[in-house]
Design a protein around this motif. Structure first.
Motif, PDB file in Angstrom:
ATOM      1  N   MET A 280     -45.319  -0.966 113.730  1.00  0.00           N
ATOM      2  CA  MET A 280     -46.457  -1.779 113.330  1.00  0.00           C
ATOM      3  C   MET A 280     -45.975  -3.208 113.064  1.00  0.00           C
ATOM      4  O   MET A 280     -44.912  -3.430 112.505  1.00  0.00           O
ATOM      5  N   LEU A 281     -46.785  -4.157 113.479  1.00  0.00           N
ATOM      6  CA  LEU A 281     -46.486  -5.566 113.220  1.00  0.00           C
ATOM      7  C   LEU A 281     -46.582  -5.859 111.733  1.00  0.00           C
ATOM      8  O   LEU A 281     -47.317  -5.205 111.001  1.00  0.00           O
ATOM      9  N   LYS A 282     -45.857  -6.882 111.331  1.00  0.00           N
ATOM     10  CA  LYS A 282     -45.918  -7.362 109.959  1.00  0.00           C
ATOM     11  C   LYS A 282     -46.126  -8.868 110.038  1.00  0.00           C
ATOM     12  O   LYS A 282     -45.447  -9.552 110.809  1.00  0.00           O
ATOM     13  N   ILE A 283     -47.088  -9.382 109.274  1.00  0.00           N
ATOM     14  CA  ILE A 283     -47.324 -10.816 109.240  1.00  0.00           C
ATOM     15  C   ILE A 283     -47.131 -11.324 107.817  1.00  0.00           C
ATOM     16  O   ILE A 283     -47.714 -10.796 106.873  1.00  0.00           O
ATOM     17  N   TYR A 284     -46.260 -12.309 107.692  1.00  0.00           N
ATOM     18  CA  TYR A 284     -46.027 -12.963 106.405  1.00  0.00           C
ATOM     19  C   TYR A 284     -47.064 -14.063 106.303  1.00  0.00           C
ATOM     20  O   TYR A 284     -47.053 -15.015 107.082  1.00  0.00           O
ATOM     21  N   HIS A 285     -47.950 -13.912 105.328  1.00  0.00           N
ATOM     22  CA  HIS A 285     -49.223 -14.626 105.318  1.00  0.00           C
ATOM     23  C   HIS A 285     -49.448 -15.379 104.020  1.00  0.00           C
ATOM     24  O   HIS A 285     -49.165 -14.879 102.930  1.00  0.00           O
ATOM     25  N   ASN A 286     -49.976 -16.595 104.163  1.00  0.00           N
ATOM     26  CA  ASN A 286     -50.458 -17.394 103.037  1.00  0.00           C
ATOM     27  C   ASN A 286     -51.942 -17.616 103.279  1.00  0.00           C
ATOM     28  O   ASN A 286     -52.312 -18.369 104.183  1.00  0.00           O
ATOM     29  N   PRO A 287     -52.816 -16.982 102.521  1.00  0.00           N
ATOM     30  CA  PRO A 287     -54.259 -17.092 102.756  1.00  0.00           C
ATOM     31  C   PRO A 287     -54.803 -18.525 102.699  1.00  0.00           C
ATOM     32  O   PRO A 287     -55.841 -18.811 103.265  1.00  0.00           O
ATOM     33  N   ARG A 288     -54.087 -19.425 102.046  1.00  0.00           N
ATOM     34  CA  ARG A 288     -54.558 -20.811 101.936  1.00  0.00           C
ATOM     35  C   ARG A 288     -54.186 -21.652 103.155  1.00  0.00           C
ATOM     36  O   ARG A 288     -54.613 -22.788 103.280  1.00  0.00           O
ATOM     37  N   CYS A 289     -53.392 -21.098 104.054  1.00  0.00           N
ATOM     38  CA  CYS A 289     -52.921 -21.815 105.238  1.00  0.00           C
ATOM     39  C   CYS A 289     -53.797 -21.483 106.444  1.00  0.00           C
ATOM     40  O   CYS A 289     -53.961 -20.317 106.799  1.00  0.00           O
ATOM     41  N   SER A 290     -54.342 -22.502 107.080  1.00  0.00           N
ATOM     42  CA  SER A 290     -55.232 -22.272 108.228  1.00  0.00           C
ATOM     43  C   SER A 290     -54.487 -21.624 109.395  1.00  0.00           C
ATOM     44  O   SER A 290     -55.032 -20.751 110.074  1.00  0.00           O
ATOM     45  N   LYS A 291     -53.238 -22.000 109.638  1.00  0.00           N
ATOM     46  CA  LYS A 291     -52.467 -21.392 110.733  1.00  0.00           C
ATOM     47  C   LYS A 291     -52.200 -19.914 110.455  1.00  0.00           C
ATOM     48  O   LYS A 291     -52.220 -19.093 111.367  1.00  0.00           O
ATOM     49  N   SER A 292     -51.980 -19.602 109.203  1.00  0.00           N
ATOM     50  CA  SER A 292     -51.753 -18.220 108.822  1.00  0.00           C
ATOM     51  C   SER A 292     -53.042 -17.401 108.998  1.00  0.00           C
ATOM     52  O   SER A 292     -53.017 -16.285 109.526  1.00  0.00           O
ATOM     53  N   ARG A 293     -54.155 -17.967 108.569  1.00  0.00           N
ATOM     54  CA  ARG A 293     -55.450 -17.287 108.769  1.00  0.00           C
ATOM     55  C   ARG A 293     -55.744 -17.123 110.258  1.00  0.00           C
ATOM     56  O   ARG A 293     -56.259 -16.083 110.684  1.00  0.00           O
ATOM     57  N   ASP A 294     -55.396 -18.118 111.065  1.00  0.00           N
ATOM     58  CA  ASP A 294     -55.573 -18.019 112.520  1.00  0.00           C
ATOM     59  C   ASP A 294     -54.764 -16.850 113.085  1.00  0.00           C
ATOM     60  O   ASP A 294     -55.216 -16.148 113.989  1.00  0.00           O
ATOM     61  N   GLY A 295     -53.555 -16.659 112.553  1.00  0.00           N
ATOM     62  CA  GLY A 295     -52.721 -15.549 113.007  1.00  0.00           C
ATOM     63  C   GLY A 295     -53.371 -14.208 112.736  1.00  0.00           C
ATOM     64  O   GLY A 295     -53.374 -13.325 113.595  1.00  0.00           O
ATOM     65  N   ILE A 296     -53.951 -14.054 111.550  1.00  0.00           N
ATOM     66  CA  ILE A 296     -54.668 -12.820 111.204  1.00  0.00           C
ATOM     67  C   ILE A 296     -55.850 -12.602 112.155  1.00  0.00           C
ATOM     68  O   ILE A 296     -56.039 -11.500 112.687  1.00  0.00           O
ATOM     69  N   CYS A 297     -56.619 -13.655 112.381  1.00  0.00           N
ATOM     70  CA  CYS A 297     -57.777 -13.550 113.292  1.00  0.00           C
ATOM     71  C   CYS A 297     -57.335 -13.174 114.699  1.00  0.00           C
ATOM     72  O   CYS A 297     -57.975 -12.353 115.362  1.00  0.00           O
ATOM     73  N   PHE A 298     -56.232 -13.769 115.155  1.00  0.00           N
ATOM     74  CA  PHE A 298     -55.721 -13.491 116.495  1.00  0.00           C
ATOM     75  C   PHE A 298     -55.337 -12.023 116.622  1.00  0.00           C
ATOM     76  O   PHE A 298     -55.689 -11.359 117.609  1.00  0.00           O
ATOM     77  N   LEU A 299     -54.643 -11.494 115.625  1.00  0.00           N
ATOM     78  CA  LEU A 299     -54.270 -10.074 115.651  1.00  0.00           C
ATOM     79  C   LEU A 299     -55.503  -9.182 115.612  1.00  0.00           C
ATOM     80  O   LEU A 299     -55.556  -8.155 116.301  1.00  0.00           O
ATOM     81  N   ASP A 300     -56.506  -9.578 114.822  1.00  0.00           N
ATOM     82  CA  ASP A 300     -57.754  -8.811 114.777  1.00  0.00           C
ATOM     83  C   ASP A 300     -58.440  -8.808 116.142  1.00  0.00           C
ATOM     84  O   ASP A 300     -58.915  -7.767 116.599  1.00  0.00           O
ATOM     85  N   GLU A 301     -58.463  -9.961 116.808  1.00  0.00           N
ATOM     86  CA  GLU A 301     -59.087 -10.055 118.134  1.00  0.00           C
ATOM     87  C   GLU A 301     -58.380  -9.158 119.138  1.00  0.00           C
ATOM     88  O   GLU A 301     -59.008  -8.549 120.003  1.00  0.00           O
ATOM     89  N   LEU A 302     -57.064  -9.090 119.024  1.00  0.00           N
ATOM     90  CA  LEU A 302     -56.284  -8.244 119.931  1.00  0.00           C
ATOM     91  C   LEU A 302     -56.350  -6.769 119.546  1.00  0.00           C
ATOM     92  O   LEU A 302     -55.858  -5.910 120.277  1.00  0.00           O
ATOM     93  N   GLN A 303     -56.925  -6.479 118.389  1.00  0.00           N
ATOM     94  CA  GLN A 303     -57.036  -5.124 117.854  1.00  0.00           C
ATOM     95  C   GLN A 303     -55.660  -4.460 117.736  1.00  0.00           C
ATOM     96  O   GLN A 303     -55.468  -3.301 118.093  1.00  0.00           O
ATOM     97  N   VAL A 304     -54.724  -5.252 117.232  1.00  0.00           N
ATOM     98  CA  VAL A 304     -53.364  -4.780 117.019  1.00  0.00           C
ATOM     99  C   VAL A 304     -53.219  -4.426 115.532  1.00  0.00           C
ATOM    100  O   VAL A 304     -53.563  -5.235 114.675  1.00  0.00           O
TER     101      VAL A 304
END
Length: 113
Positions: A1-25
């Motif tokens: 399983m992928l792991k994403i190190y995430h800062n919710p206040r960062c737009s690039k980090s939120r974009d990464g989450i959205c991208f993974l959601d779009e890919l359904q990964v």
């Protein structure tokens, strides 16, 4: 399983989450500001990224400029600074087993899928 190190206040980090959601990964989120990484974890991430510790530093952050800029720091000292100041860690970092990337731009995530 992928792991994403995430800062919710960062737009690039939120974009990464959205991208993974779009890919359904499927992925695990690590909010590294809430649960700071220790030096051992940082070394493992840096090894997977295949970069020098300084490449993981957000050198435009106020903390870096005020406390570390223009100092001749060793790799170990940089890792200590990152462990003590997680806000300095570049983001988002996405890890897939033994591979990792700093997902800037977000589409770089595809490189490790």
């Amino acid at each position: 399983m992928l792991k994403i190190y995430h800062n919710p206040r960062c737009s690039k980090s939120r974009d990464g989450i959205c991208f993974l959601d779009e890919l359904q990964v499927p992925y695990e989120v690590v909010k590294y500001l809430d649960e700071p990484l220790d030096e051992k974890e940082l070394k493992e991430i840096i090894k997977k990224l295949n970069i020098k510790p300084i490449e993981l530093v957000r050198i435009k952050e106020k903390i870096w400029i005020e406390n570390y800029k223009n100092q001749n720091l060793t790799d170990a000292e940089i890792i200590t600074a990152l462990a003590e100041n997680p806000k300095l860690i570049e983001r988002p970092i996405v890890i897939n087993q033994n591979k990792a990337i700093i997902a800037r731009p977000t589409k770089k995530i595809k490189e490790i899928l």
